[in-house]
Design a protein around this motif. Structure first.
Motif, mmCIF file in Angstrom:
data_model
loop_
_atom_site.group_PDB
_atom_site.id
_atom_site.type_symbol
_atom_site.label_atom_id
_atom_site.label_comp_id
_atom_site.label_asym_id
_atom_site.label_seq_id
_atom_site.Cartn_x
_atom_site.Cartn_y
_atom_site.Cartn_z
ATOM 1 N N GLY A 282 -37.666 -16.077 11.179
ATOM 2 C CA GLY A 282 -38.580 -17.400 11.212
ATOM 3 C C GLY A 282 -37.860 -18.389 10.253
ATOM 4 N N LYS A 283 -38.863 -18.622 9.262
ATOM 5 C CA LYS A 283 -38.413 -19.901 8.281
ATOM 6 C C LYS A 283 -37.988 -19.195 7.006
ATOM 7 C CE LYS A 283 -40.750 -23.788 10.204
ATOM 8 N NZ LYS A 283 -41.663 -24.989 10.056
ATOM 9 N N ARG A 284 -38.184 -17.954 6.613
ATOM 10 C CA ARG A 284 -37.746 -17.316 5.755
ATOM 11 C C ARG A 284 -36.335 -16.336 5.595
ATOM 12 N NH1 ARG A 284 -39.430 -15.455 0.903
ATOM 13 N NH2 ARG A 284 -41.343 -16.606 0.963
ATOM 14 N N ALA A 285 -35.771 -16.611 4.800
ATOM 15 C CA ALA A 285 -34.477 -15.892 4.560
ATOM 16 C C ALA A 285 -34.755 -14.433 4.040
ATOM 17 C CB ALA A 285 -33.435 -16.682 3.513
ATOM 18 N N ASN A 286 -33.942 -13.630 4.777
ATOM 19 C CA ASN A 286 -34.130 -12.256 4.808
ATOM 20 C C ASN A 286 -32.872 -11.293 4.289
ATOM 21 O OD1 ASN A 286 -33.352 -12.176 7.315
ATOM 22 N ND2 ASN A 286 -35.075 -10.750 7.914
ATOM 23 N N GLY A 287 -31.797 -11.996 4.319
ATOM 24 C CA GLY A 287 -30.670 -11.301 4.204
ATOM 25 C C GLY A 287 -29.381 -12.164 4.407
ATOM 26 N N VAL A 288 -28.042 -11.417 4.469
ATOM 27 C CA VAL A 288 -26.877 -12.209 4.534
ATOM 28 C C VAL A 288 -25.954 -11.269 5.455
ATOM 29 C CG1 VAL A 288 -26.907 -13.519 2.577
ATOM 30 C CG2 VAL A 288 -25.661 -11.242 2.662
ATOM 31 N N ARG A 289 -25.080 -11.960 6.202
ATOM 32 C CA ARG A 289 -24.017 -11.205 6.655
ATOM 33 C C ARG A 289 -22.776 -11.283 5.990
ATOM 34 N NH1 ARG A 289 -24.541 -9.748 11.935
ATOM 35 N NH2 ARG A 289 -25.976 -11.435 12.102
ATOM 36 N N PRO A 315 -20.944 -23.914 6.704
ATOM 37 C CA PRO A 315 -20.350 -22.713 7.434
ATOM 38 C C PRO A 315 -21.518 -21.441 7.362
ATOM 39 C CG PRO A 315 -18.643 -23.790 6.055
ATOM 40 C CD PRO A 315 -19.999 -24.374 5.465
ATOM 41 N N PHE A 316 -22.147 -21.289 6.270
ATOM 42 C CA PHE A 316 -22.990 -19.974 6.323
ATOM 43 C C PHE A 316 -24.336 -20.132 6.281
ATOM 44 C CE2 PHE A 316 -21.602 -20.867 1.911
ATOM 45 C CZ PHE A 316 -22.873 -20.857 1.126
ATOM 46 N N LEU A 317 -24.741 -21.527 5.973
ATOM 47 C CA LEU A 317 -26.166 -21.909 6.009
ATOM 48 C C LEU A 317 -26.243 -23.111 6.703
ATOM 49 C CD1 LEU A 317 -29.026 -21.241 4.457
ATOM 50 C CD2 LEU A 317 -28.109 -22.506 2.593
ATOM 51 N N SER A 318 -26.727 -22.957 7.940
ATOM 52 C CA SER A 318 -26.730 -24.034 9.086
ATOM 53 C C SER A 318 -27.437 -25.127 8.509
ATOM 54 C CB SER A 318 -27.045 -23.557 10.288
ATOM 55 O OG SER A 318 -27.613 -24.686 11.065
ATOM 56 N N ARG A 319 -26.734 -26.412 8.885
ATOM 57 C CA ARG A 319 -27.217 -27.701 8.131
ATOM 58 C C ARG A 319 -28.633 -27.703 9.147
ATOM 59 N NH1 ARG A 319 -23.584 -32.140 8.609
ATOM 60 N NH2 ARG A 319 -22.019 -30.713 8.248
#
Length: 517
Positions: A282-289, A315-319
């Motif tokens: 959803g709107k909450r960050a929960n991890g990274v690749r 590049p890793f955190l979409s605008r």
């Protein structure tokens, strides 16, 4: 693909990321991991130590290509050297020397924010400061040592009075005045107060060096004036303690020690781990690749801390995760500041030979005027690091460094860069007559992102929490609506604000004395 769970994932092992990691792991007992895409820690705290016919970076041997690759990781490149870089390295001319990827120095040495954080972490690293300050008149090639309470000898009596009046106004400014000055540039602050050219040049040069911005109209007035006000509060001034240096191998040592501190408190620091995507539910960050040499993996966490400059996060955190007005402002109005830096290996102590305190820092204001095609007047600051910390050079050898603030556009203009280099070398060779003949090697580097990305003067940095990004926090010298200062000082302040947001506690008050808040 594997998945591991942490309390906090920190993207970037620069000073801000490591500071956040150290406090959360040691004092909050959180399970944290710091991810660094490069194979070293420290970020822009990047230093090199010469050993024989190669360079060392955190135990890794580097040839010329390895050196250039490491520089590129912090947006830096060699623009000129004498002799050529291959000869300098292969002939072992750098053996025993240590030097930085850019012109690093702490503010206020053992009384600055860097020292406050290290003391809080019980990490004992000496940051010896300057014990003198001299100004070069670039038109007459004369050196003028400053003495506390005495006149500025290169200025007229009228310019002296005007300069001291403005320095006093900065030193005794109230918090209410600072809040007002946060909304204007230092250029406007100066122009509203003086028409004296010598006064303007001197104060603009001091500001450009501390904020790494050559044009006063680009400098946030409040940021710089707070720095000047701090001097009186800690009992220091430009003559004593305003800069600080680190032992061999250089400022990267601070990054190494904090990384060790994190791992010693059950935290994890991983190099060679590039974040390719911040993941959301959803709107909450929960991890990274994450991409590593062993493949791709997913790490999950309740909080993600990003320390990458805002214009480098897309590049890793979409605008698309940010508001449209915010993205538009960042793309169109934010700017980068950078540094042209010269490193010189010498057979003699040119400052001692000139009769000034060898631990002085040297300022040459307005060596090239703005009307000659630059955004602002070009200024030089110089120190001899070996006089602060002898471990930075071989026995019987010395080094000096030049730091010159230019814009990212100017740093990518070869003609302008080489004009500045030649002007700087001419001024120093004429001011210090033995310098040219006693120079054994010389390396000049450009960095078009010496600090984080800046908003227009009068506007606040992006905050440590940005609307619409739940579970994502930001730290670094370009973040924090309450952050003031620049470089390492700002990185630490922002890191503390970030930890405040994550924990609900006040680490700014816990770590920093009132004059640094």
């Amino acid at each position: 693909m594997s998945e591991k769970k942490y309390d906090v994932i920190i993207i970037g092992a620069g000073l801000a990321g490591l500071s956040v990691g150290a406090l959360l792991s040691a004092e909050e007992k959180m399970n944290i991991i710091v991810l660094e895409k490069e194979d070293y820690v420290g970020g822009r705290l990047l230093s090199f130590a010469g050993e024989g016919d190669h360079l060392l970076l955190q135990g890794k041997k580097l040839d010329v290509q390895g050196f250039k690759k490491a520089l590129a990781s912090v947006y830096t490149w060699v623009t000129w050297s004498e002799p050529d870089l291959e000869t300098i390295v292969s002939k072992g001319l750098l053996d025993g020397y240590s030097f930085e990827a850019g012109g690093h120095a702490t503010f206020w040495g053992n009384r600055g924010r860097v020292a406050c954080l290290l003391e809080h972490l019980d990490l004992h690293i000496d940051l010896p400061g300057n014990e003198g300050f001299s100004v070069i008149d670039p038109e007459r090639y004369e050196l003028f040592p400053l003495e506390r309470g005495r006149d500025f000898a290169w200025m007229s009596p009228e310019s002296n009075r005007e300069t001291k009046k403005l320095l006093r106004e900065m030193a005794i400014a109230s918090d209410e005045q600072m809040a007002e000055w946060d909304t204007i540039s230092f250029g406007k602050w100066l122009n509203d107060r003086t028409q004296d050219r010598k006064t303007y040049e001197f104060l603009a040069a001091i500001a450009s060096i501390h904020m790494v911005m050559g044009e006063p109209e680009m400098i946030p007035a409040g940021d710089f004036i707070r720095f000047m006000r701090t001097a009186g509060q800690i009992g220091m001034n430009l003559i004593s303690g305003s800069t600080g240096i680190v032992q061999r191998p250089g400022f990267v040592y601070i990054g190494e020690r904090i990384a060790e501190y994190i791992t010693g408190h059950q935290g994890t620091v991983r190099t060679g781990a590039q974040v390719s995507e911040v993941l959301f539910e959803g709107k909450r960050a929960n991890g990274v690749r994450v991409k590593t040499a062993d493949g791709e993996e997913v790490l999950s966490a309740d909080a993600i801390v990003c320390t990458v400059p805002i214009r480098k996060v897309w590049p890793f955190l979409s605008r698309e995760r940010f508001s449209e007005p915010f993205v538009k402002k960042v793309d169109e109005e934010f700017f980068s500041v950078g540094m042209l830096t010269g490193f010189v290996g010498l057979k003699s102590d040119i400052l001692a030979d000139a009769g000034v305190n060898p631990k002085s820092w040297i300022l040459a204001p307005s060596i090239i005027k703005a009307e000659e095609g630059f955004i602002g007047d070009v200024d030089i600051v110089s120190i001899m690091p070996s006089n602060f910390e002898p471990s930075l050079t071989p026995e019987g050898r010395y080094n000096t460094g030049y730091s010159i603030a230019l814009t990212d556009g100017e740093l990518n203009d070869k003609a302008k860069v080489h004009r500045v280099i030649e002007t700087a070398r001419t001024i120093f060779h004429k001011t210090f007559p033995k310098m040219k003949e006693d120079t054994e090697w010389e390396i000049w580097t450009c960095s078009d992102k010496g600090f984080g990305d800046w908003p227009p003067p009068g506007e606040l940095r992006p905050d440590t929490v940005i609307e619409g990004l739940q579970g994502v926090f930001f730290a670094g010298d370009g973040y924090g609506a309450k952050t003031w200062g620049s470089g390492m000082d700002a990185a630490i302040y922002s890191a503390l604000l970030c930890v405040n947001e994550i924990t609900g506690k006040d680490y700014v008050e816990k770590v920093l004395p009132e004059y640094h808040r």
